[in-house]
Design an enzyme around this catalytic site. Structure first.
Site, PDB file in Angstrom:
ATOM      1  N   ASP A  95      18.535 -33.839 -69.650  1.00  0.00           N
ATOM      2  CA  ASP A  95      19.410 -34.005 -70.817  1.00  0.00           C
ATOM      3  C   ASP A  95      20.458 -35.056 -70.468  1.00  0.00           C
ATOM      4  OD1 ASP A  95      20.697 -33.815 -73.192  1.00  0.00           O
ATOM      5  OD2 ASP A  95      21.408 -31.760 -72.913  1.00  0.00           O
ATOM      6  N   ALA A  96      20.089 -36.307 -70.709  1.00  0.00           N
ATOM      7  CA  ALA A  96      20.846 -37.450 -70.213  1.00  0.00           C
ATOM      8  C   ALA A  96      21.476 -38.255 -71.358  1.00  0.00           C
ATOM      9  CB  ALA A  96      19.917 -38.354 -69.399  1.00  0.00           C
ATOM     10  N   LYS A  97      20.898 -38.161 -72.541  1.00  0.00           N
ATOM     11  CA  LYS A  97      21.384 -38.866 -73.739  1.00  0.00           C
ATOM     12  C   LYS A  97      21.646 -40.338 -73.459  1.00  0.00           C
ATOM     13  CE  LYS A  97      22.960 -34.713 -76.107  1.00  0.00           C
ATOM     14  NZ  LYS A  97      22.817 -33.684 -75.084  1.00  0.00           N
ATOM     15  N   ARG A  98      20.720 -40.967 -72.736  1.00  0.00           N
ATOM     16  CA  ARG A  98      20.853 -42.377 -72.442  1.00  0.00           C
ATOM     17  C   ARG A  98      20.536 -43.218 -73.677  1.00  0.00           C
ATOM     18  NH1 ARG A  98      22.775 -39.812 -68.520  1.00  0.00           N
ATOM     19  NH2 ARG A  98      22.432 -40.446 -66.367  1.00  0.00           N
TER      20      ARG A  98
END
Lengths: 273, 273
Positions: A95-98
């Site tokens: 869950d990095a939301k890059r």
């Protein structure tokens, strides 16, 4: 042989475990239960305990990169080890939301899909198509783009109306499902957004939704189950603090509080109810 | 004593160095010049060389987290060491484009402002106010939020019109500058977006703009200089590939190609020309 995921493999796993539960591993050094030292080693030990005890109930694990990055490179090592420890039988979400321009997005895709060997990574679609496409080029792995998020700030931008009458999030979701098929792309749809969840499911029948925001954030489980599912199951429901912090509001042992909370979420999520 | 930045300290540094140049450190193991092994050590050595040689011309360094994360925890260690190596005399930007719900955004702020000790971090504002606020709470450090980006995908969402007639990026920028003062917040404004740059500067006179996209991406330097500056200088112009990869199109030594390219960017950026 690469670990290849598909909507049908996910549906089969959900049906086998009778659960939509994804356990979020968002622990912090200073918030571990008694018996676990406030060190990276303590965090690793508690996170592994949560993974071990929730295996009967979890189809997926979600690793929130922020809580590892705040420990620096030591944290990144722990993150890598936990992803490996969770193993290939479960769907492992970074869950990095890059989100960045094309050549940078390619580097992020290599970081999470090759170096870390996660099965999916969350992505922020605001920078447009070239920020998403590199994540779609990995067969058997998933790009999970923000559809509508669970936080109060979702009202600031995502729910505002565009000139054509659609909300911003609706417009972006319609682009996303043009860019990525259900075998490449999923959407993050916050559990706190039950009206929007229902609207999105009507417009987007085939893509999986990753649904965070039940438990501490107050999302309504019944709505998620009523409006989120599709013919291929179609939902992965995340609980983080509700499981990791269950010991705080329980008279039971730490171990039993983890088991009971995961079991309770899993029972709620029972696909045959 | 914390390293405290302000618009006036940045303006003084720009005037002292006669330069708006930020050098982007986006090197990759497989794209290093001859003499540098294709290893993390080789990447570290080349990146330190670029920093050393560009010090006379650079007011800032920008570290694109993707190119470190793709090396895993080893890469994160290199990133930490390079930020430290750049030192407190320059403005050190973690180009991370993070964005998440409030408690996660707090963890990202701790990661970059406390653990890594960067002076600024780039942030994606799409998730709204609670995703931005934790980055504003560090006096002397900067939240640099996406205004309008330099990539082709900026047209997919950012330039689309809202119901009130504004473009999405304009609406978001107007929120951002309400949330954060010029001493807390800057905007990323792509050099390839010269019309939008001029519009934003008219509406937003006091906030610094971080301007990527000159060089390889084709942004127009003259427009950036003509329309971007404000009374406090107000711009930081990033060049990455144009400096790191200058050796590829040069007959000079690697060292001289770095120096010449940084000098050339710096001359263009001369605030007194």
């Amino acid at each position: 042989m690469p670990n290849h995921w598909s909507t049908s493999r996910l549906a089969a796993l959900i049906q086998a475990k009778q659960s939509y539960l994804c356990v979020g591993l968002d622990n912090q050094i200073n918030d571990l239960p008694p018996g676990f030292p406030a060190t990276p080693q303590g965090l690793m030990a508690y996170s592994k305990l949560v993974i071990e005890l929730t295996r009967p109930y979890a189809i997926a694990y979600k690793f929130n990169t922020a809580f590892y990055e705040e420990m620096g490179s030591v944290g990144w090592s722990i993150l890598e080890e936990l992803v490996y420890f969770a193993g290939e039988e479960v769907f492992r979400i970074a869950d990095a939301k890059r989100g960045d321009i094309g050549n940078t997005a390619q580097a992020y895709a290599r970081a999470f899909f090759e170096s870390m060997n996660a099965d999916a990574v969350t992505v922020n679609p605001y920078m447009g198509r070239d920020s998403i496409e590199p994540f779609l080029d990995y067969p058997g792995k998933y790009c999970i783009a923000l559809g509508i998020t669970s936080n109060p700030g979702a009202s600031d931008i995502q729910k505002k109306l565009m000139k054509n009458g659609e909300a911003v999030y609706e417009y972006i979701c319609s682009l996303l499902v043009e860019w990525g098929s259900p075998e490449q792309l999923m959407l993050v749809v916050g559990a706190t957004q039950s009206d929007e969840l229902a609207r999105l499911r009507k417009r987007i029948p085939h893509h999986f939704f990753l649904v965070p925001g039940v438990g501490t954030q107050g999302g309504n489980l019944e709505s998620v189950l009523n409006f989120g599912k599709n013919v291929n199951e179609g939902i992965i429901i995340n609980a983080s603090r509700g499981i990791n912090f269950a010991w705080k509001s329980s008279e039971l042992t730490v171990e039993q509080s983890i088991i009971n909370s995961a079991q309770a979420y899993s029972a709620h999520f029972n696909p045959r109810e």
